[in-house]
Design an enzyme around this catalytic site. Structure first.
Site, PDB file in Angstrom:
ATOM      1  N   ASN A  10      39.269  46.477  49.634  1.00 39.29           N
ATOM      2  CA  ASN A  10      37.634  47.257  49.283  1.00 39.29           C
ATOM      3  C   ASN A  10      36.582  46.826  48.799  1.00 39.29           C
ATOM      4  O   ASN A  10      36.374  46.713  47.550  1.00 39.29           O
ATOM      5  CB  ASN A  10      37.957  48.481  49.345  1.00 39.29           C
ATOM      6  N   LYS A  12      33.595  46.569  48.085  1.00 39.73           N
ATOM      7  CA  LYS A  12      32.494  47.690  48.046  1.00 39.73           C
ATOM      8  C   LYS A  12      30.852  46.804  47.892  1.00 39.73           C
ATOM      9  O   LYS A  12      30.723  46.058  49.002  1.00 39.73           O
ATOM     10  CB  LYS A  12      32.587  48.058  45.868  1.00 39.73           C
ATOM     11  N   HIS A  94      35.234  57.684  50.443  1.00 42.20           N
ATOM     12  CA  HIS A  94      36.287  56.917  49.307  1.00 42.20           C
ATOM     13  C   HIS A  94      35.276  57.952  48.117  1.00 42.20           C
ATOM     14  O   HIS A  94      33.976  58.710  48.009  1.00 42.20           O
ATOM     15  CB  HIS A  94      35.589  55.687  49.296  1.00 42.20           C
ATOM     16  N   GLU A  96      33.448  56.721  45.495  1.00 42.58           N
ATOM     17  CA  GLU A  96      32.024  57.035  44.972  1.00 42.58           C
ATOM     18  C   GLU A  96      31.455  57.144  46.115  1.00 42.58           C
ATOM     19  O   GLU A  96      29.890  57.564  45.837  1.00 42.58           O
ATOM     20  CB  GLU A  96      32.495  55.261  45.226  1.00 42.58           C
ATOM     21  N   GLU A 166      43.268  58.180  45.739  1.00 40.92           N
ATOM     22  CA  GLU A 166      43.185  57.495  44.724  1.00 40.92           C
ATOM     23  C   GLU A 166      42.778  58.550  44.121  1.00 40.92           C
ATOM     24  O   GLU A 166      42.221  59.030  44.143  1.00 40.92           O
ATOM     25  CB  GLU A 166      41.615  56.924  45.288  1.00 40.92           C
ATOM     26  N   GLY A 172      38.965  51.156  39.163  1.00 40.90           N
ATOM     27  CA  GLY A 172      38.154  50.638  38.394  1.00 40.90           C
ATOM     28  C   GLY A 172      38.284  50.099  37.163  1.00 40.90           C
ATOM     29  O   GLY A 172      37.969  49.397  35.991  1.00 40.90           O
ATOM     30  N   SER A 212      43.444  50.770  40.726  1.00 38.55           N
ATOM     31  CA  SER A 212      44.247  49.844  39.539  1.00 38.55           C
ATOM     32  C   SER A 212      45.366  49.095  40.097  1.00 38.55           C
ATOM     33  O   SER A 212      46.292  49.050  39.420  1.00 38.55           O
ATOM     34  CB  SER A 212      43.932  50.215  38.333  1.00 38.55           C
TER      35      SER A 212
HETATM   36  P1  PGA Z   1      40.386  49.347  42.364  1.00 43.13           P
HETATM   37  O1  PGA Z   1      39.779  50.360  43.016  1.00 43.13           O
HETATM   38  O2  PGA Z   1      41.260  48.715  43.040  1.00 43.13           O
HETATM   39  O3  PGA Z   1      39.240  48.271  41.269  1.00 43.13           O
HETATM   40  O4  PGA Z   1      40.932  50.095  41.359  1.00 43.13           O
HETATM   41  C1  PGA Z   1      40.328  50.904  44.234  1.00 43.13           C
HETATM   42  C2  PGA Z   1      39.336  51.445  44.995  1.00 43.13           C
HETATM   43  O5  PGA Z   1      37.601  52.161  44.942  1.00 43.13           O
HETATM   44  O6  PGA Z   1      39.482  51.762  46.930  1.00 43.13           O
END
Ligand code: PGA
Length: 252
Positions: A10, A12, A94, A96, A166, A172, A212
């Site tokens: 992803n 983003k 997601h 976010e 997640e 992140g 992560s």
């Molecule tokens: P990350 O993000 O690997 O940077 O933790 C995962 C995600 O948001 O799908």
């Protein structure tokens, strides 16, 4: 049951068109017979990346979609538009999108419906906040996200559904959930699917972990019984990290 692993990147809100071309040219060579590889660039990069990857093993997918087919929804992109450029899968829900764009369970279930009605595939994301885990509410939260987001679907629709667990606190942050926490939640999710849709569906649906995932922890996470791959944020922006993660999945 052996389920084929998925590694989905992803991107983003990263990568302009030149950066995308560059990353895609490095990713092109990745191939892994045992893994479905996907990348989710931003809307402005979808058409080009999809054309550039046409003959590769990498499937280009969307980070989101709007639930209406067309109309006065300034700034939005529909399933029909995605399909018209060859994009057949979208991430939905997601954390976010839930957090920064106030996407409620109701909106998300409409997005899922639109994707399904258009025969698209969905990577449906669920996950608890740290405070919810600390209050021991994480199972309830996950259950309600599933109930409200996808458990209204027919059993046959589950062929088009991939779930991504997640934990929000692991996204992140470099703070991965422990193997025990991951397996425990994935098993919980699979059991919920089993009670609602039966064992055939629960054994075939793929449940990804996200938060992560890096080259140094991918193998351990992907080898957990109920983990069928990962949704990768940060590490998907680096070709060698992403390739390493795909390789880890391919070796299992
Ligand atoms: P990350 O993000 O690997 O940077 O933790 C995962 C995600 O948001 O799908």
């Amino acid at each position: 049951m052996k389920r084929k692993k998925i590694v989905a990147g992803n991107w983003k809100m990263n990568m302009n068109i030149d950066e995308s071309k560059n990353l895609v040219s490095q990713l092109k060579e990745i191939s892994a017979a045992n893994v479905d590889i996907k990348i989710a660039p931003s809307f402005t990069n979808l058409y080009l990346t999809n054309s550039l990857l046409e003959s590769s093993k990498i499937d280009v997918i969307s980070q989101d979609l709007h639930h209406e087919q067309s109309g006065a929804y300034t700034g939005e992109i529909s399933a029909d538009m995605l399909l018209s450029i060859g994009v057949k899968t979208s991430i939905v829900g997601h954390s976010e999108r839930r957090k920064y764009f106030n996407e409620s369970d109701i909106i998300l279930s409409k997005k899922v419906n639109s994707a399904i009605q258009n025969s698209m595939n969905v990577i449906f994301c669920i996950g608890e906040e740290l405070s919810e885990r600390n209050n021991n509410n994480h199972f309830e939260i996950i259950k309600s996200q599933l109930l409200n987001g996808i458990f209204h679907l027919e059993v046959s629709n589950f062929q088009n559904i991939i779930i991504a667990y997640e934990p929000v606190w692991a996204i992140g942050t470099g703070m991965t959930a422990s193997s025990d926490q991951i397996q425990e939640m994935h098993e919980f999710i699979r059991n919920l699917i089993k009670s609602n849709y039966g064992i055939e569906t629960s054994e075939s649906v793929r449940i990804l972990y996200g938060g992560s995932v890096k080259p140094n922890n991918a193998k351990e996470i992907f080898s957990l019984e109920d983990v069928d791959g990962g949704l990768i944020g940060g590490a998907s922006l680096n070709a060698s990290d992403f390739s390493e993660i795909v390789k880890a999945a391919n070796e299992l």
